[in-house]
Scaffold this active site. Structure first.
Site, PDB file in Angstrom:
ATOM      1  N   SER A 116       0.842  -1.140  -0.017  1.00 31.82           N
ATOM      2  CA  SER A 116      -0.050  -0.159   0.191  1.00 31.82           C
ATOM      3  C   SER A 116       0.850   1.377   0.023  1.00 31.82           C
ATOM      4  CB  SER A 116      -0.814   0.036   1.180  1.00 31.82           C
ATOM      5  OG  SER A 116      -1.406   1.413   1.661  1.00 31.82           O
ATOM      6  N   TYR A 139      -1.997  -0.943  10.483  1.00 35.55           N
ATOM      7  CA  TYR A 139      -1.955  -1.308   8.686  1.00 35.55           C
ATOM      8  C   TYR A 139      -0.649  -0.735   8.082  1.00 35.55           C
ATOM      9  CZ  TYR A 139      -3.839  -1.165   3.966  1.00 35.55           C
ATOM     10  OH  TYR A 139      -3.860  -1.292   2.508  1.00 35.55           O
TER      11      TYR A 139
HETATM   12  N1  LIG Z   1      -8.588  -0.670  -1.254  1.00 36.51           N
HETATM   13  C1  LIG Z   1      -7.640   0.028  -0.868  1.00 36.51           C
HETATM   14  O1  LIG Z   1      -7.798   1.436  -0.888  1.00 36.51           O
HETATM   15  C2  LIG Z   1      -6.405  -0.363  -0.857  1.00 36.51           C
HETATM   16  C3  LIG Z   1      -5.287   0.472  -0.913  1.00 36.51           C
HETATM   17  C4  LIG Z   1      -3.931   0.051  -0.642  1.00 36.51           C
HETATM   18  C5  LIG Z   1      -3.922  -1.537  -0.484  1.00 36.51           C
HETATM   19  N2  LIG Z   1      -4.743  -2.262  -0.535  1.00 36.51           N
HETATM   20  C6  LIG Z   1      -4.552  -3.548  -0.194  1.00 36.51           C
HETATM   21  O2  LIG Z   1      -5.165  -4.465  -1.379  1.00 36.51           O
HETATM   22  C7  LIG Z   1      -5.484  -5.715  -0.972  1.00 36.51           C
HETATM   23  C8  LIG Z   1      -6.887  -5.942  -1.436  1.00 36.51           C
HETATM   24  O3  LIG Z   1      -7.854  -5.364  -0.944  1.00 36.51           O
HETATM   25  P1  LIG Z   1      -9.364  -4.868  -1.413  1.00 36.51           P
HETATM   26  O4  LIG Z   1      -9.214  -3.305  -1.735  1.00 36.51           O
HETATM   27  O5  LIG Z   1      -9.400  -5.668  -2.730  1.00 36.51           O
HETATM   28  O6  LIG Z   1     -10.287  -5.210  -0.248  1.00 36.51           O
HETATM   29  P2  LIG Z   1     -11.558  -6.196  -0.147  1.00 36.51           P
HETATM   30  O7  LIG Z   1     -11.997  -6.175   1.334  1.00 36.51           O
HETATM   31  O8  LIG Z   1     -12.575  -5.739  -1.072  1.00 36.51           O
HETATM   32  O9  LIG Z   1     -11.030  -7.656  -0.431  1.00 36.51           O
HETATM   33  C9  LIG Z   1     -10.205  -8.224   0.356  1.00 36.51           C
HETATM   34  C10 LIG Z   1     -10.588  -9.759   0.314  1.00 36.51           C
HETATM   35  O10 LIG Z   1      -9.519 -10.217   1.087  1.00 36.51           O
HETATM   36  C11 LIG Z   1     -10.272 -11.415   1.731  1.00 36.51           C
HETATM   37  N3  LIG Z   1      -9.854 -11.500   3.089  1.00 36.51           N
HETATM   38  C12 LIG Z   1      -9.439 -10.673   4.144  1.00 36.51           C
HETATM   39  N4  LIG Z   1      -8.895 -11.375   5.299  1.00 36.51           N
HETATM   40  C13 LIG Z   1      -8.729 -12.630   4.775  1.00 36.51           C
HETATM   41  C14 LIG Z   1      -7.837 -13.754   5.467  1.00 36.51           C
HETATM   42  N5  LIG Z   1      -7.815 -13.867   6.882  1.00 36.51           N
HETATM   43  N6  LIG Z   1      -7.902 -14.930   4.846  1.00 36.51           N
HETATM   44  C15 LIG Z   1      -8.342 -14.955   3.589  1.00 36.51           C
HETATM   45  N7  LIG Z   1      -8.730 -13.993   2.733  1.00 36.51           N
HETATM   46  C16 LIG Z   1      -9.215 -12.803   3.531  1.00 36.51           C
HETATM   47  C17 LIG Z   1     -11.621 -10.740   2.125  1.00 36.51           C
HETATM   48  O11 LIG Z   1     -12.794 -11.780   2.303  1.00 36.51           O
HETATM   49  C18 LIG Z   1     -12.104 -10.196   0.716  1.00 36.51           C
HETATM   50  O12 LIG Z   1     -12.512 -10.882  -0.136  1.00 36.51           O
HETATM   51  C19 LIG Z   1      -5.522  -5.690   0.629  1.00 36.51           C
HETATM   52  O13 LIG Z   1      -4.148  -6.251   0.926  1.00 36.51           O
HETATM   53  C20 LIG Z   1      -5.471  -4.133   1.178  1.00 36.51           C
HETATM   54  O14 LIG Z   1      -4.737  -3.900   2.295  1.00 36.51           O
HETATM   55  C21 LIG Z   1      -6.246  -1.727  -0.649  1.00 36.51           C
END
Ligand SMILES: NC(=O)c1ccc[n+]([C@@H]2O[C@H](COP(=O)([O-])OP(=O)(O)OC[C@H]3O[C@@H](n4cnc5c(N)ncnc54)[C@H](O)[C@@H]3O)[C@@H](O)[C@H]2O)c1
Length: 267
Positions: free
Chosen positions: A154, A167
C-alpha cells in the site's frame, strides 16, 4: 497469444475487490487460477469480508473466460490450512507459477485507540498471512523452475499515513518479506515484488471514518492527496501492474516496490 498462457496463479483474497480483478485479468491472459479467500467475517474487523457466493462469482468469471479455476475457503492466518490448500490446488491445476499475496484488512483509528485485538488481527492477516502464502507457495515455484511472487502492500507501506498504525506497520513489514525473499529465491529464478496502491475502489472498509478524522485534523489531509487529478484508482489498474510483474515482460524486475498511486507518494 495471452501474456500468461500456460501459467497457474494463486491469488489470496480472491472473492472480491482487487483479488477478483487479478483473477479476471490473469484469466483473460491465459492463466488458470487458484482462488483463496476466508469467505467469512471476523469480529475485530469492522466491516464484512468476502462471502462464499462472491468467491463462486469470481470462479464463474474465470470459467467464462475459458480458464480453469480451483477455489479454497481458507484463512491466510492458518499456516497449516494454507499449506494444504496450496498443495492441493497446485496438484489439481498441475503446478504453480505466480503468487499474488493480496488478502488484507484495515482499521482506521488514531494511535491512542489501537486495541490489542486490532493490532493482532491486522498483523496476523496482513503480515503473517502474506508470509504463510509465500512460504507455502515458494516450493511449487521452485519445482516449476521459477516464477513471480507479487505482494500487495500500500502507499501505507511507504509513507506514514495517519490513523493507520497497525495497517502501516503490516504494509511496511511485507516490504521486508519481499526484500529478503528477493535474495533467497533469486537462485531459483523466482522474482519477488510489492505493489503499492493508493485508494482503490473496492468493497473493503468503506466507512467514512477517515474523512471524519481528517476533518478533525485538517493539516493531515494533504498526506493522502494524489498528484494526478483523480479521486481513486481501480482494481484494473492494480491488475495491469501485477500482470506486468507476473509476465515475461517483467523478467528482470525483482526486489521492486511498484507504486500504482497516482503520484501520492511523490508528494
Ligand atoms: N482498497 C484500497 O484502497 C487499498 C489500497 C491499498 C492497498 N490495499 C490492499 O489491497 C488488498 C486487497 O484489498 P481490497 O481493496 O480488494 O479489499 P476487499 O476487502 O474488497 O477484498 C479483500 C479480500 O480479502 C479477503 N480476506 C480478508 N482477510 C482474509 C483472510 N484472513 N484470509 C483470506 N482472505 C481474507 C476478504 O474476504 C476479501 O474478499 C489488501 O491487502 C489491501 O490492504 C487496498
Amino acid at each position: 497469444m495471452g501474456r500468461l498462457d500456460g501459467k497457474v496463479a494463486l491469488i489470496t483474497g480472491a472473492a472480491r475487490g482487487q483479488g477478483r480483478g487479478h483473477a479476471i485479468r490473469f484469466a483473460e491472459e491465459g492463466a488458470d487460477i487458484l482462488a483463496v479467500d476466508i469467505c467469512k467475517s471476523i469480529g475485530a474487523v469492522p466491516y464484512p469480508l468476502g462471502t462464499p457466493e462472491e468467491l463462486q462469482e469470481t470462479a464463474a468469471a474465470v470459467e467464462a473466460l475459458g480458464r480453469r479455476v480451483v477455489t479454497h475457503e481458507v484463512d491466510v492466518r492458518d499456516s497449516a490450512a494454507m499449506k494444504q490448500a496450496i498443495d492441493d490446488g497446485a496438484a489439481e491445476l498441475g503446478k504453480l507459477d505466480v503468487v499474488i499475496a493480496n488478502a488484507g484488512i484495515w482499521t482506521i483509528q488514531p494511535w491512542h485507540d489501537v486495541t490489542p485485538d486490532v493490532w493482532s488481527v491486522t498483523l496476523d492477516i496482513n503480515l503473517a498471512g502474506v508470509w504463510h502464502t509465500c512460504q507455502h507457495a515458494a516450493p511449487h515455484l521452485i519445482k516449476a523452475g521459477g516464477g513471480s511472487i507479487i505482494i500487495t502492500s500500500s502507499t501505507a507501506g511507504l509513507k506514514g499515513l495517519p490513523f493507520l498504525v497497525p495497517y502501516a506497520a503490516s504494509k511496511h513489514g511485507v516490504v521486508g518479506i519481499m526484500r529478503v525473499l528477493t535474495n533467497e529465491l533469486a537462485q531459483h529464478s523466482i522474482r519477488v515484488n510489492t505493489i503499492h496502491p493508493s485508494g482503490v475502489e473496492t468493497p473493503g472498509g468503506v466507512s467514512g471514518a477517515m474523512e471524519k478524522l481528517i476533518a478533525e485534523s485538517p493539516q493531515l489531509g494533504p498526506i493522502f492527496m494524489p498528484a494526478l487529478p483523480v479521486p481513486t484508482t481501480y482494481p484494473i489498474d492494480i491488475a495491469n501492474a501485477a500482470l506486468f510483474l507476473a509476465s515475461d515482460e517483467g523478467r528482470y524486475v525483482t526486489g521492486m516496490e511498484l507504486k500504482v498511486d497516482a503520484g501520492t507518494t511523490a508528494r
